[in-house]
Design an enzyme around this catalytic site. Structure first.
Site, PDB file in Angstrom:
ATOM      1  N   ASP A  80      -1.099  -1.701  -4.541  1.00  0.00           N
ATOM      2  CA  ASP A  80      -0.708  -1.907  -3.148  1.00  0.00           C
ATOM      3  C   ASP A  80       0.374  -2.978  -3.024  1.00  0.00           C
ATOM      4  O   ASP A  80       0.379  -3.971  -3.758  1.00  0.00           O
ATOM      5  CB  ASP A  80      -1.927  -2.329  -2.328  1.00  0.00           C
ATOM      6  N   ARG A  81       1.252  -2.781  -2.059  1.00  0.00           N
ATOM      7  CA  ARG A  81       2.310  -3.761  -1.809  1.00  0.00           C
ATOM      8  C   ARG A  81       1.788  -4.949  -1.018  1.00  0.00           C
ATOM      9  O   ARG A  81       1.976  -6.098  -1.418  1.00  0.00           O
ATOM     10  CB  ARG A  81       3.477  -3.110  -1.054  1.00  0.00           C
TER      11      ARG A  81
END
Length: 349
Positions: A80-81
């Site tokens: 995930d960013r």
């Protein structure tokens, strides 16, 4: 937008509403490596902690740092960013000369460790992921929330493909249908759309099992998957031995990852799978996957988070921690709790 059906809840009504990812530290993911580095070879393994950074962007940064093509950088899985995550990358350096690691340091990237290995890091080469999630502005009755989390830890939950698999606004499935109808796409998009199509079909079968209340039990003609493995066996008649293995999570019922070939299930399990995948959209997705050359595979219908714990940090702040096998989604855990929404945060420029 897509018309993917809403996913049912295995445990009944929602027990909370909350926000997640208010800050990156609220969503922490640590990749669990599948092997020890050999200490020799021409592939530099880097264990990197990233904050608010995209995996692909970090890989691009590593290629520029090392002066190698992007194909010379590999990673086991995307993370995930809007999170704080640790994951492993490999950089192919045939001359075994690495630039200064300090040049990689930034607010977004920190190198935890580096070592040499004799093989490129392959996609999926991880033992799983460990999560620490903080939910804020939690609304719900604490006893009901505690009870739901205890039930998930003891019984497990449906092994959904998470919304990440389907792209922004669920657009990957319509894109897959357009691709199957003849639209040209890039190679990387093709892989992504094929995965979304397969995942959508699997979720349909799992939804039917959840609605019938048998997602973690046995149907006639069940195909079983060994825990922590892609190995399957059956169908075979239910027995005390199989029931005991099912109860201790050594095996799980499975559903189809669509492709060419006959469904392995028989009897009631086969009838359910066929009925769940009989509408017009499902038939189009099935045909497209078969024409793309994918073969029938299976995926466990049930998931049991490991080392699951929870703690109330404040009256409206709940911390969850657990570990999941590769290819499983933390959002599947959150789904069984209720409505957990993304907190608003600035968009990337």
């Amino acid at each position: 937008m897509t018309d993917l059906p809403a996913l049912p809840l295995a445990y009944g009504v929602p027990v909370l509403r909350a926000l997640m990812r208010s800050v990156p530290e609220d969503f922490q993911v640590d990749e669990l490596p599948a092997f020890e580095a050999s200490g020799e070879g021409e592939h530099l393994l880097l264990d990197i902690r990233k904050r608010g950074a995209n995996t692909v962007a970090v890989a691009r940064q590593l290629a520029q740092w090392a002066g190698v093509p992007q194909m010379g950088v590999s990673y086991a899985g995307q993370k995930d960013r809007h999170a704080v995550t640790t994951q492993r990358f490999s950089v192919h350096l045939p001359k075994r000369v690495a630039p200064d690691l300090a040049l990689l340091e930034s607010d977004e990237v920190h190198v935890l460790a580096s070592t040499w290995h004799n093989r490129k890091l392959q996609r999926g080469a991880l033992a799983g992921n460990r999560f620490r999630l903080v939910l804020r502005e939690v609304r719900g009755e604490r006893p009901a929330i505690d009870e739901r989390l205890q039930a998930i830890a003891a019984r497990g939950l449906p092994n959904w493909f998470g919304e990440q698999r389907f792209g922004r606004d669920g657009g990957n499935v319509p894109a897959a249908l357009a691709m199957f109808a003849g639209r040209r796409v890039r190679k990387d998009q093709r892989s992504m759309f094929l995965s979304a199509a397969r995942s959508a079909l699997f979720n349909r079968v799992l939804a039917a099992r959840v609605e019938q209340g048998n997602w973690d039990g046995a149907l006639e003609g069940e195909v079983w998957m060994l825990d922590g493995s892609r190995s399957v066996f059956g169908p075979e008649p239910m027995s005390e031995a199989l029931a005991e293995r099912l109860a201790r999570f050594d095996i799980h019922p499975s559903g189809p990852l669509w492709g060419a070939g006959e469904l392995r299930a028989t009897g009631a399990a086969l009838e359910l799978e066929q009925a769940a995948l009989a509408d017009e959209q499902a038939l189009a997705l099935r045909a497209g996957l078969e024409q793309a050359g994918l073969k029938q595979e299976r995926r466990a219908l049930r998931l049991r988070p490991a080392l699951m714990q929870h703690a109330w940090l404040q009256d409206d702040m709940l911390e969850l921690s657990f570990a999941l096998p590769p290819g499983c989604y933390a959002t599947a855990v959150l789904h069984e709790l209720g409505e957990v929404s993304e907190a608003p945060h600035p968009q990337a420029t």
